[in-house]
Design a protein around this motif. Structure first.
Motif, mmCIF file in Angstrom:
data_model
loop_
_atom_site.group_PDB
_atom_site.id
_atom_site.type_symbol
_atom_site.label_atom_id
_atom_site.label_comp_id
_atom_site.label_asym_id
_atom_site.label_seq_id
_atom_site.Cartn_x
_atom_site.Cartn_y
_atom_site.Cartn_z
ATOM 1 N N ASP A 50 0.803 -1.222 0.000
ATOM 2 C CA ASP A 50 0.000 0.000 0.000
ATOM 3 C C ASP A 50 0.837 1.273 0.000
ATOM 4 O O ASP A 50 0.289 2.379 0.069
ATOM 5 C CB ASP A 50 -0.981 -0.004 1.175
ATOM 6 C CG ASP A 50 -2.324 -0.601 0.766
ATOM 7 O OD1 ASP A 50 -2.338 -1.433 -0.167
ATOM 8 O OD2 ASP A 50 -3.351 -0.252 1.370
ATOM 9 N N ASN A 78 2.184 2.027 -2.715
ATOM 10 C CA ASN A 78 1.785 2.517 -4.039
ATOM 11 C C ASN A 78 0.550 3.425 -3.965
ATOM 12 O O ASN A 78 0.595 4.566 -4.443
ATOM 13 C CB ASN A 78 1.561 1.348 -4.991
ATOM 14 C CG ASN A 78 1.008 1.792 -6.333
ATOM 15 O OD1 ASN A 78 -0.203 1.686 -6.573
ATOM 16 N ND2 ASN A 78 1.858 2.311 -7.196
ATOM 17 N N ARG A 111 0.213 7.480 -4.746
ATOM 18 C CA ARG A 111 -0.785 7.991 -5.687
ATOM 19 C C ARG A 111 -1.631 9.092 -5.046
ATOM 20 O O ARG A 111 -1.890 10.136 -5.653
ATOM 21 C CB ARG A 111 -1.690 6.863 -6.166
ATOM 22 C CG ARG A 111 -1.108 5.999 -7.258
ATOM 23 C CD ARG A 111 -2.097 4.947 -7.733
ATOM 24 N NE ARG A 111 -1.672 4.353 -8.982
ATOM 25 C CZ ARG A 111 -2.466 4.198 -10.040
ATOM 26 N NH1 ARG A 111 -3.723 4.616 -9.996
ATOM 27 N NH2 ARG A 111 -2.006 3.652 -11.145
ATOM 28 N N VAL A 120 7.450 -2.639 -5.822
ATOM 29 C CA VAL A 120 6.282 -1.800 -5.602
ATOM 30 C C VAL A 120 6.474 -0.407 -6.202
ATOM 31 O O VAL A 120 5.524 0.190 -6.719
ATOM 32 C CB VAL A 120 5.923 -1.726 -4.104
ATOM 33 C CG1 VAL A 120 6.953 -0.949 -3.307
ATOM 34 C CG2 VAL A 120 4.534 -1.130 -3.902
ATOM 35 N N LEU A 121 7.694 0.099 -6.203
ATOM 36 C CA LEU A 121 7.937 1.421 -6.765
ATOM 37 C C LEU A 121 7.942 1.398 -8.292
ATOM 38 O O LEU A 121 7.795 2.445 -8.928
ATOM 39 C CB LEU A 121 9.257 1.987 -6.243
ATOM 40 C CG LEU A 121 9.265 2.334 -4.758
ATOM 41 C CD1 LEU A 121 10.654 2.777 -4.318
ATOM 42 C CD2 LEU A 121 8.224 3.402 -4.435
ATOM 43 N N LEU A 134 5.618 -0.011 -10.049
ATOM 44 C CA LEU A 134 4.247 -0.173 -10.538
ATOM 45 C C LEU A 134 3.788 0.990 -11.403
ATOM 46 O O LEU A 134 3.067 0.803 -12.378
ATOM 47 C CB LEU A 134 3.292 -0.351 -9.349
ATOM 48 C CG LEU A 134 3.403 -1.667 -8.591
ATOM 49 C CD1 LEU A 134 2.504 -1.650 -7.364
ATOM 50 C CD2 LEU A 134 3.038 -2.836 -9.499
ATOM 51 N N ASP A 135 4.165 2.209 -11.057
ATOM 52 C CA ASP A 135 3.687 3.378 -11.807
ATOM 53 C C ASP A 135 4.805 4.151 -12.494
ATOM 54 O O ASP A 135 4.540 5.196 -13.101
ATOM 55 C CB ASP A 135 2.919 4.316 -10.866
ATOM 56 C CG ASP A 135 1.500 3.831 -10.619
ATOM 57 O OD1 ASP A 135 0.825 3.451 -11.591
ATOM 58 O OD2 ASP A 135 1.075 3.810 -9.460
ATOM 59 N N LEU A 194 4.900 8.505 -10.656
ATOM 60 C CA LEU A 194 5.159 8.837 -9.264
ATOM 61 C C LEU A 194 6.562 9.393 -9.044
ATOM 62 O O LEU A 194 6.949 9.650 -7.898
ATOM 63 C CB LEU A 194 4.944 7.606 -8.382
ATOM 64 C CG LEU A 194 3.513 7.053 -8.350
ATOM 65 C CD1 LEU A 194 3.437 5.833 -7.446
ATOM 66 C CD2 LEU A 194 2.528 8.120 -7.893
ATOM 67 N N TYR A 215 8.554 10.601 -3.991
ATOM 68 C CA TYR A 215 9.187 9.906 -2.873
ATOM 69 C C TYR A 215 10.695 10.019 -2.993
ATOM 70 O O TYR A 215 11.247 10.300 -4.061
ATOM 71 C CB TYR A 215 8.777 8.440 -2.836
ATOM 72 C CG TYR A 215 9.160 7.669 -4.085
ATOM 73 C CD1 TYR A 215 10.403 7.042 -4.184
ATOM 74 C CD2 TYR A 215 8.289 7.571 -5.173
ATOM 75 C CE1 TYR A 215 10.770 6.350 -5.329
ATOM 76 C CE2 TYR A 215 8.647 6.887 -6.313
ATOM 77 C CZ TYR A 215 9.881 6.276 -6.395
ATOM 78 O OH TYR A 215 10.249 5.604 -7.526
#
Length: 247
Positions: free
Chosen positions: A67, A69, A73, A97-98, A100-101, A105, A109
Motif C-alpha cells: 500500500d 503505491n 498515488r 512496488v515502486l 508499478l507506476d 510517481l 518519494y
C-alpha cells in the motif's frame, strides 16, 4: 509515542481486515511503518495522505509494503502534491512496488536505504535495526523517543537477536504467524509462533506484547492463549484500531 494498528494479517488480508501496518505518532511527527495490503483506507481514517512525514519498511514482501503505491498515488495526484516522501527501507526491498507506476510517481518519494544492523534518525525517533531471519532480508526495528521504546520484529524466524531488539521495550510487536507450530515445517527457520513470541517477550521483560501477522483463519484467542503459556505480562493481538500510548 502513540501507535495505532492498521492491520495484523499475514500473507493476505482476511475479510474486513488488513495486513501489517502501524501508524506511529510523536511530537506531531507521523511515521507509517510497514504499509501492507489494505492499510491505506485505515490510515486515511486517521490522517490525510499528505500529512504522513515518513515511511519505514521492515522488508519487501507485499503484505508489508504494497500500500505504499496507493499512498504515493494519493499524494502525487492530489490537488496540492506535497514534498517527496522519505521512504526508509533495506536496499532493493521496494524496487517492485515502486516500479508499478514508473514515471507517474517520480518525484513523489525519496528512497533512503539503510543496512540492517545500523542506527539512524527519522524525525524525533532514533531507529535501531537488526537483521532477523526471513525468506528475504528483514530488519527488526526498535524505535526510541523521549525514553520510550517500541520494538517490532517484522517477519522473523527464531533468533537470539530478538531478545536484544525487544529488551525493556514498552511495546513489543512480534510476528506470530501460527499459535504453536510453523507450517509447513521447512518454514520454521523463517517464521515464528505466538508461543515463541511470548517467550521472547518474557525474557526481554517488555511492558506489553502485541501479536502480529496472524495467518488468515487463525483465531486471535488461540494466538493469545499460546503466548500466555510462556508470558505472564500484558498480551494483545494486532487488530485494526488497537492503540497504545507508550508511557
Amino acid at each position: 509515542m502513540r501507535r495505532t494498528v492498521l492491520g495484523g494479517c499475514g500473507a493476505w488480508p482476511g475479510a474486513g481486515q488488513a495486513c501489517s501496518g502501524y501508524f506511529v505518532e510523536h511530537d506531531g511527527f507521523r511515521l507509517l511503518l510497514d504499509p501492507g495490503y489494505a492499510t491505506l483506507p485505515r490510515l486515511l481514517a486517521l490522517t490525510a495522505a499528505e500529512r504522513v512525514d515518513a515511511v519505514l519498511v521492515s522488508h519487501g514482501h507485499p503484505d508489508h509494503c504494497a500500500d505504499l503505491n496507493p499512498l504515493l498515488r494519493a499524494r502525487a495526484l492530489g490537488d496540492a502534491p506535497p514534498t517527496p516522501l522519505p521512504v526508509h527501507a533495506l536496499p532493493g526491498a521496494l524496487d517492485a512496488v515502486l516500479a508499478l507506476d514508473g514515471r507517474m510517481l517520480a518525484g513523489s518519494y525519496e528512497v533512503r536505504d539503510f543496512d540492517a544492523g545500523t542506527a539512524f534518525a527519522i524525525g524525533p525517533f532514533t531507529v535501531d535495526t537488526k537483521l532477523l531471519p526471513h525468506f528475504v532480508p528483514n530488519a527488526g526495528i526498535r524505535l526510541m523517543a523521549d525514553g520510550e521504546v517500541f520494538a517490532c520484529t517484522g517477519d522473523t524466524g527464531p533468533s537470539p537477536d530478538i531478545v536484544a531488539l525487544a529488551r525493556d521495550a514498552d511495546v513489543f510487536l512480534a510476528e506470530a504467524t501460527f499459535p504453536e507450530q510453523v507450517l509447513p515445517e521447512q518454514d520454521a527457520p523463517f517464521l515464528s509462533t505466538a508461543r515463541q513470541a511470548g517467550a521472547y517477550a518474557a525474557e526481554a521483560e517488555v511492558g506489553r506484547l502485541v501479536l502480529a501477522h496472524l495467518w488468515p483463519g487463525v483465531e486471535p484467542a488461540a494466538a493469545e492463549q499460546s503466548a500466555r503459556a510462556t508470558c505472564t505480562g500484558r498480551i494483545d493481538v494486532a487488530t485494526p484500531g488497537l492503540t497504545a500510548t507508550l508511557s
